[in-house]
Structures are given as C-alpha cells and as structure tokens.
Scaffold this motif. Structure first.
Motif, PDB file in Angstrom:
ATOM      1  N   ARG A   1       3.003   7.485  -9.703  1.00 21.68           N
ATOM      2  CA  ARG A   1       3.653   7.297  -8.401  1.00 21.68           C
ATOM      3  C   ARG A   1       4.709   8.367  -8.176  1.00 21.68           C
ATOM      4  NH1 ARG A   1       0.107   3.672  -6.236  1.00 21.68           N
ATOM      5  NH2 ARG A   1      -0.492   2.263  -7.889  1.00 21.68           N
TER       6      ARG A   1
ATOM      7  N   PHE B   1      -8.586  11.745   5.804  1.00 14.96           N
ATOM      8  CA  PHE B   1      -9.018  11.243   7.110  1.00 14.96           C
ATOM      9  C   PHE B   1     -10.002  10.074   6.955  1.00 14.96           C
ATOM     10  CE2 PHE B   1      -8.781  15.959   8.543  1.00 14.96           C
ATOM     11  CZ  PHE B   1      -7.395  15.883   8.602  1.00 14.96           C
TER      12      PHE B   1
ATOM     13  N   GLY C   1      -0.801   4.520  -0.304  1.00 16.05           N
ATOM     14  CA  GLY C   1      -1.838   5.553  -0.338  1.00 16.05           C
ATOM     15  C   GLY C   1      -1.510   6.592   0.709  1.00 16.05           C
TER      16      GLY C   1
ATOM     17  N   LEU D   1      -0.334  -1.762   4.666  1.00 19.53           N
ATOM     18  CA  LEU D   1      -1.114  -0.509   4.751  1.00 19.53           C
ATOM     19  C   LEU D   1      -2.049  -0.388   3.550  1.00 19.53           C
ATOM     20  CD1 LEU D   1       1.821   1.858   5.852  1.00 19.53           C
ATOM     21  CD2 LEU D   1       0.063   0.854   7.306  1.00 19.53           C
ATOM     22  N   ILE D   2      -2.842  -1.438   3.320  1.00 20.59           N
ATOM     23  CA  ILE D   2      -3.777  -1.372   2.193  1.00 20.59           C
ATOM     24  C   ILE D   2      -5.195  -1.136   2.711  1.00 20.59           C
ATOM     25  CG2 ILE D   2      -2.274  -2.943   0.885  1.00 20.59           C
ATOM     26  CD1 ILE D   2      -4.463  -5.068   1.078  1.00 20.59           C
TER      27      ILE D   2
ATOM     28  N   ALA E   1      -0.992   1.674  15.021  1.00 19.06           N
ATOM     29  CA  ALA E   1      -1.688   2.652  14.173  1.00 19.06           C
ATOM     30  C   ALA E   1      -3.134   2.259  13.901  1.00 19.06           C
ATOM     31  CB  ALA E   1      -0.950   2.806  12.848  1.00 19.06           C
TER      32      ALA E   1
ATOM     33  N   GLY F   1       0.821  -1.215   0.000  1.00 18.46           N
ATOM     34  CA  GLY F   1       0.000   0.000   0.000  1.00 18.46           C
ATOM     35  C   GLY F   1       0.849   1.256   0.000  1.00 18.46           C
TER      36      GLY F   1
ATOM     37  N   ALA G   1       4.186  -3.035  -2.750  1.00 16.78           N
ATOM     38  CA  ALA G   1       3.116  -3.638  -3.563  1.00 16.78           C
ATOM     39  C   ALA G   1       1.914  -2.706  -3.586  1.00 16.78           C
ATOM     40  CB  ALA G   1       2.710  -4.988  -2.986  1.00 16.78           C
TER      41      ALA G   1
HETATM   42  N1  LIG Z   1      -6.057   7.328   6.380  1.00 17.87           N
HETATM   43  C1  LIG Z   1      -5.967   7.342   7.710  1.00 17.87           C
HETATM   44  O1  LIG Z   1      -5.995   8.411   8.355  1.00 17.87           O
HETATM   45  C2  LIG Z   1      -5.794   6.049   8.468  1.00 17.87           C
HETATM   46  C3  LIG Z   1      -5.609   6.106   9.862  1.00 17.87           C
HETATM   47  C4  LIG Z   1      -5.419   4.922  10.580  1.00 17.87           C
HETATM   48  C5  LIG Z   1      -5.423   3.707   9.895  1.00 17.87           C
HETATM   49  N2  LIG Z   1      -5.639   3.683   8.545  1.00 17.87           N
HETATM   50  C6  LIG Z   1      -5.641   2.371   7.876  1.00 17.87           C
HETATM   51  O2  LIG Z   1      -4.502   2.299   7.033  1.00 17.87           O
HETATM   52  C7  LIG Z   1      -4.793   1.488   5.889  1.00 17.87           C
HETATM   53  C8  LIG Z   1      -4.484   2.279   4.608  1.00 17.87           C
HETATM   54  O3  LIG Z   1      -5.320   3.413   4.582  1.00 17.87           O
HETATM   55  P1  LIG Z   1      -5.065   4.596   3.536  1.00 17.87           P
HETATM   56  O4  LIG Z   1      -5.890   5.738   4.008  1.00 17.87           O
HETATM   57  O5  LIG Z   1      -3.617   4.785   3.309  1.00 17.87           O
HETATM   58  O6  LIG Z   1      -5.727   3.973   2.201  1.00 17.87           O
HETATM   59  P2  LIG Z   1      -5.584   4.508   0.713  1.00 17.87           P
HETATM   60  O7  LIG Z   1      -5.087   5.914   0.687  1.00 17.87           O
HETATM   61  O8  LIG Z   1      -6.864   4.186   0.020  1.00 17.87           O
HETATM   62  O9  LIG Z   1      -4.421   3.591   0.076  1.00 17.87           O
HETATM   63  C9  LIG Z   1      -4.595   2.216  -0.069  1.00 17.87           C
HETATM   64  C10 LIG Z   1      -3.381   1.625  -0.772  1.00 17.87           C
HETATM   65  O10 LIG Z   1      -3.530   0.211  -0.769  1.00 17.87           O
HETATM   66  C11 LIG Z   1      -3.217  -0.267  -2.082  1.00 17.87           C
HETATM   67  N3  LIG Z   1      -3.895  -1.563  -2.261  1.00 17.87           N
HETATM   68  C12 LIG Z   1      -5.222  -1.857  -2.159  1.00 17.87           C
HETATM   69  N4  LIG Z   1      -5.424  -3.187  -2.319  1.00 17.87           N
HETATM   70  C13 LIG Z   1      -4.200  -3.740  -2.510  1.00 17.87           C
HETATM   71  C14 LIG Z   1      -3.732  -5.055  -2.721  1.00 17.87           C
HETATM   72  N5  LIG Z   1      -4.563  -6.100  -2.759  1.00 17.87           N
HETATM   73  N6  LIG Z   1      -2.394  -5.261  -2.873  1.00 17.87           N
HETATM   74  C15 LIG Z   1      -1.520  -4.229  -2.829  1.00 17.87           C
HETATM   75  N7  LIG Z   1      -1.904  -2.946  -2.624  1.00 17.87           N
HETATM   76  C16 LIG Z   1      -3.222  -2.712  -2.470  1.00 17.87           C
HETATM   77  C17 LIG Z   1      -3.670   0.818  -3.016  1.00 17.87           C
HETATM   78  O11 LIG Z   1      -3.050   0.664  -4.262  1.00 17.87           O
HETATM   79  P3  LIG Z   1      -3.153   1.754  -5.439  1.00 17.87           P
HETATM   80  O12 LIG Z   1      -2.246   2.877  -5.015  1.00 17.87           O
HETATM   81  O13 LIG Z   1      -2.663   1.046  -6.636  1.00 17.87           O
HETATM   82  O14 LIG Z   1      -4.599   2.163  -5.488  1.00 17.87           O
HETATM   83  C18 LIG Z   1      -3.219   2.049  -2.225  1.00 17.87           C
HETATM   84  O15 LIG Z   1      -1.860   2.330  -2.485  1.00 17.87           O
HETATM   85  C19 LIG Z   1      -6.265   1.066   6.045  1.00 17.87           C
HETATM   86  O16 LIG Z   1      -6.325  -0.183   6.666  1.00 17.87           O
HETATM   87  C20 LIG Z   1      -6.843   2.125   6.966  1.00 17.87           C
HETATM   88  O17 LIG Z   1      -7.944   1.638   7.717  1.00 17.87           O
HETATM   89  C21 LIG Z   1      -5.822   4.824   7.819  1.00 17.87           C
END
Ligand SMILES: NC(=O)c1ccc[n+]([C@@H]2O[C@H](COP(=O)([O-])OP(=O)(O)OC[C@H]3O[C@@H](n4cnc5c(N)ncnc54)[C@H](OP(=O)(O)O)[C@@H]3O)[C@@H](O)[C@H]2O)c1
Length: 394
Positions: A45, A180, A13, A71-72, A122, A11, A37
C-alpha cells in the motif's frame, strides 16, 4: 450549514487512490479519510498500515465516521456495505454502477425511509456531471432523448483499433493498464457497463426504474477489419452507443449497441477514454456534454464532488419518479442494422423485417436490414463467431 467530513473508504484501487490524490489537492474541502477497507492483506500500500482494515464492521460501526465512500469492484459486497450504511442512517457515496443499476429502486426507498443520502455521480460517465444535471436542470423540460458514449474503456479500444490499426487484444490490454477497464472487462466491451449507466440515467431522466436484464446490450468483441473497412469507405466511425428515447407520450425505448456515426454527429469526435452525452429536449433543443469517462483522477473528481455536496446535505429528490408519469418500456421498435456474417448459412431471412441491401463475396457478407429490438432480445444469432451487428442511425 456545512460540516466536517470523516470518511470511511471502501476500496483503494484505481478510483480509491485517485480520490485520495484529488482530496489531497483540494484545499477548499474539510474531509479526511479516517479508515480504508481493502480486501487483500498481502498487497503493498502507498499509505501507512494503520489506515487500513480488512473488516467492514470496523468502518460501518465507527461512530466517528459520518460518510461512507464505497469504491470496490465487487457489486454484491458493495450492496451489503451500501445498504447497511443507509439502514444505519449514514450518508453514502458510490461509483458502483452495476450495484446501483441492479438495486436503484430499493435504494430510493431506503433513502426515503431513513433520510440518509446516497450520491453516485461517478457511476455514470465519469467526470461528466450528468446525474445532477438531469435531476436539477431538466426537471421541467420535455426530454425527448438521451444518448451517448458511456463507457471509456470500449471507446478507448475502438479509437485505437479504428484510427491506429492497433489489434483488439493489445488495445484491451492498454485500457486495463491505464485503469480504464473494469476488473472483468467483458462488462465494458460487452456493453454491460454502458447498460448499467443507461439504467441509472433513465431513472434520473424519466423517473422510470428498469431492470438491467430487460435492456438489450450488444458489444464490440466481434468487430473485425471488414466492419472497419465498411465504415471507412462510407466516411463513418463506429461507436458504442447507449440510448433512451420517448417513442410516444407513454413509451420509452432503450438499448446499447455499436453504431455507425456520421461526421455531423457530436459523438463522432469523442475519442479514447472520453465519454459524450447528447440530451435532446423540447426547449433547450440539443445539448452535448463531453468529458473523461474513466481513470482514477477523473472518476475521483466526481466522487469528490459528491463528498462536497454532502456538506450541505444535498440529496437527489427523484422528483420525476414520484410524479408517476406512467411511462412504459417499449421493445417493439424497428432498427436499421448492418449484419455481417462469414458463413452464408448464418443469414436467415426470417430474422429480419426487411432487407434493404445485400452484399456477398468470397471474403465476407453483409445485409443492411430492418430488425425488431424485441426479436434481437429473444435471439443470439449475432453472437456466433464470424458475425457482427452494428446499428445504422442518423
Ligand atoms: N476505473 C474507472 O475508471 C472507474 C470509473 C467509474 C467507476 N468505476 C467504479 O469504481 C469502483 C472501483 O473501481 P476501480 O477501478 O477502482 O477498481 P480496482 O482498481 O479493482 O480496486 C478495487 C478495490 O476494491 C477493494 N475491494 C474489493 N472487494 C472488497 C471488499 N469486499 N471489501 C473491501 N475492499 C474490497 C480492492 O482491495 P485490494 O486493494 O485489497 O485488492 C481494491 O482496493 C467500481 O465499482 C467501478 O465500476 C471505476
């Protein structure tokens, strides 16, 4: 003894990129991201193409990689990645609360069998180091309760709607743009995300594993001007609160629900994407933790703290669960709630244990009433259009 860390990152993102920045700005830690990945081949990217792969095996079977950081945004794929890595004896760091809450007991057993460590600070309350605090500090304390604002995105929306008169959809859009919100924001505003965190923190507070589907959660989607007006007239604010507490020596109650909070409540001034946790224990009394609960950098910093902890082989010990303290979940507790309804037929007397106050007008109606948590879990009248349920608690 410390070791150099070669990370296989899943991940890139909001949190993955946040971690990359945080890692680049942390001089004291020797950890390199070896491979990343991701899912979508056509995305632009910010790092050179050779860093990326679309094949999970390229990371999972790479012998040079000694730590998997997951972190996906897909809980099912994350489960495959994390369980495979742990079965291979590799350490894992994750932020995926949904996946962890759904499989926590299984992961605890896997760690026992393989000796691999799984850290996930986290996953609960972003940058607040609450899991390690519960594991380490409160071990010998009699913990009465743990409650707080566990979801930064819904707290951001509530702050905007309540204080700045921003409409709900605009506030939600802003929360998404700032990184968020979850990919599916229903998880945030529906109280699911807070519930997953509550499940994780309940395990680390009391050593009890609860299935997320056993826990009542209710969100803020139906909040309207009437409810805000009611709160403001009474000097209250509305917060989405998750709580777990000891009902008696043998039972715990836990649920997630919007709540009116008074000015003397620590959570009253926890705004925007901040989270707050109040821990009430026998000897330390009430303690309050506050910090950013969402966003790439705050979450990335919690992930970095776990990565750093793996250098000296830190593991959660789950001591409370091994102690078999025999606590059970108790759903028969009574709650005092505000139930607002627009159509008078939406109020059915039998659903409530007691009616403490009733207000009816041309515009809207509400009752202040006592309900059983177990009855709420069995029904859905409060999800009908025009209704809203908010707990009144001290
Ligand atoms: N955002 C927050 O503030 C926050 C806070 C605490 C916890 N979290 C947790 O952290 C995790 C990530 O959140 P995020 O906000 O960073 O999500 P995000 O911005 O949507 O990014 C998700 C990433 O995962 C990749 N991905 C999805 N499915 C995949 C797979 N099967 N194999 C490899 N890569 C894959 C995506 O690839 P692409 O780039 O190709 O789309 C993207 O890079 C989640 O579990 C979320 O609950 C988030």
């Amino acid at each position: 003894m410390t070791r150099d860390i070669k990370i296989g990152l899943f991940g890139f993102g909001c949190v993955g990129q946040g971690l990359h920045d945080v890692l680049n700005n942390s001089k004291g830690i020797t950890a390199d991201i070896h491979k990343i990945a991701v899912k979508h081949r056509d995305k632009k990217r910010s790092l050179p193409a050779e860093y990326f792969t679309y094949e999970k095996e390229e990371i999972l079977s790479n012998k040079d990689i000694n730590l998997i950081v997951e972190l996906i945004d897909n809980a099912d794929d994350a489960y495959e990645i994390v369980s495979t890595a742990l079965k291979n004896g590799k350490g894992v760091v994750s932020a995926n609360k949904k996946m962890i809450a759904e499989h926590l007991e299984e992961f605890v057993n896997l760690q026992k069998e393989t000796g691999a460590s799984f850290l996930y600070e986290a996953s609960a309350c972003g940058s607040i180091p609450i899991i390690r605090t519960l594991e380490e500090y409160y071990d010998n304390e009699l913990l009465y309760s743990l409650q707080g604002i566990f979801n930064g995105s819904s707290n951001y929306i509530l702050t905007k709607v309540f204080d700045e008169n921003v409409d709900y959809q605009t506030a939600l859009q802003e929360a998404k743009e700032k990184g968020f919100a979850e990919t599916d924001p229903t998880l945030d505003v529906g109280g699911f995300d807070a519930k997953y965190k509550l499940v994780i923190l309940t395990a680390h507070s009391y050593g009890v594993y609860v299935k997320p589907e056993e826990v009542f959660n209710y969100g803020i989607q139906q909040l309207a001007g009437y409810d805000i007006q009611y709160a403001k007239e009474k000097g209250l604010r509305i917060k989405q609160i998750a709580k777990v507490y000891k009902v008696d020596d043998d039972h715990l109650a836990l649920y997630v629900m919007p709540q009116f909070v008074r000015e003397n409540n620590y959570l009253y001034n926890v705004d925007n994407e901040y989270n707050g946790v109040i821990v009430q224990a026998a000897f330390s009394d009430r303690q309050f933790f506050r910090g950013k609960g969402a966003g790439g950098h705050p979450t990335g910093s919690a992930v970095l703290s776990d990565i750093s902890a793996t250098r000296y082989a830190y593991k959660y010990e789950y001591r409370k669960s091994y102690r078999k303290n025999g606590l059970n979940i108790h759903q028969d507790i009574e709650l005092e709630v505000y139930f607002r309804y627009l159509n008078k037929d939406q109020f059915v007397r039998d659903r409530f244990v007691r009616i403490n106050e009733k207000y009816e007008s041309e515009e809207y109606n509400y009752v202040i009433a006592t309900v059983k948590l177990s009855d709420l879990k069995k029904s859905d009248y409060y999800t009908q259009e025009g209704t809203m349920l908010i707990e009144l608690a001290n």
